[in-house]
Design a protein around this motif. Structure first.
Motif, PDB file in Angstrom:
ATOM      1  N   GLN A   5       0.720  -1.120  -0.160  1.00  0.00           N
ATOM      2  CA  GLN A   5      -0.162  -0.036   0.052  1.00  0.00           C
ATOM      3  C   GLN A   5       0.842   1.267   0.021  1.00  0.00           C
ATOM      4  O   GLN A   5       0.458   2.214  -0.471  1.00  0.00           O
ATOM      5  CB  GLN A   5      -1.093   0.047   0.989  1.00  0.00           C
ATOM      6  CG  GLN A   5      -2.096  -1.182   0.977  1.00  0.00           C
ATOM      7  CD  GLN A   5      -2.872  -0.936   2.101  1.00  0.00           C
ATOM      8  OE1 GLN A   5      -3.176  -0.117   3.072  1.00  0.00           O
ATOM      9  NE2 GLN A   5      -4.127  -1.692   1.851  1.00  0.00           N
ATOM     10  N   SER A  20       3.586   1.508  -1.393  1.00  0.00           N
ATOM     11  CA  SER A  20       4.437   1.791  -3.018  1.00  0.00           C
ATOM     12  C   SER A  20       3.551   2.441  -4.081  1.00  0.00           C
ATOM     13  O   SER A  20       4.169   2.724  -5.118  1.00  0.00           O
ATOM     14  CB  SER A  20       4.958   0.565  -3.267  1.00  0.00           C
ATOM     15  OG  SER A  20       3.850  -0.416  -3.595  1.00  0.00           O
ATOM     16  N   THR A  73       0.480   5.314  -4.868  1.00  0.00           N
ATOM     17  CA  THR A  73      -0.243   6.483  -4.300  1.00  0.00           C
ATOM     18  C   THR A  73      -1.867   6.313  -4.475  1.00  0.00           C
ATOM     19  O   THR A  73      -2.234   5.340  -5.397  1.00  0.00           O
ATOM     20  CB  THR A  73      -0.100   8.062  -5.023  1.00  0.00           C
ATOM     21  OG1 THR A  73      -0.443   7.898  -6.193  1.00  0.00           O
ATOM     22  CG2 THR A  73       1.498   8.104  -4.727  1.00  0.00           C
ATOM     23  N   ALA A  74      -2.645   6.779  -3.784  1.00  0.00           N
ATOM     24  CA  ALA A  74      -4.112   6.654  -3.788  1.00  0.00           C
ATOM     25  C   ALA A  74      -4.423   6.954  -5.023  1.00  0.00           C
ATOM     26  O   ALA A  74      -5.481   6.481  -5.969  1.00  0.00           O
ATOM     27  CB  ALA A  74      -4.928   7.765  -2.848  1.00  0.00           C
TER      28      ALA A  74
END
Length: 83
Positions: free
Chosen positions: A60, A62, A64-65
């Motif tokens: 998670q 590594s 971005t959203a």
């Protein structure tokens, strides 16, 4: 290589895997995504120099959203096409 284990298994297999390949110049990407067998593994420096080898972490932190959101339309299309 997709590695869920890490730890001692990674230590034991990494160098033999790299050095016994018939074509060391062929790329091998090791994707580390879990640590079921332990949080650390000693990686000999020669492993990084002896072959076309890339070690990546995936989790998670590594991506971005925004990166996840950008991939969602293609993921939905792929799932819909398989239905």
């Amino acid at each position: 290589m997709i590695d869920y284990l890490w730890g001692k298994p990674a230590e034991l297999v990494l160098l033999p895997l790299l050095t016994k390949r018939s074509d060391r110049s062929r790329a091998l990407t090791w994707i580390q995504i879990g640590s079921v067998a332990g949080p650390t593994a000693a990686v000999p420096s020669v492993a990084l120099r002896s072959a076309n080898f890339q070690l990546l972490g995936s989790g998670q932190g590594s991506v971005t959203a925004a990166g996840y959101v950008a991939e969602l339309p293609a993921l939905v299309d792929t799932i819909a096409a398989a239905s």
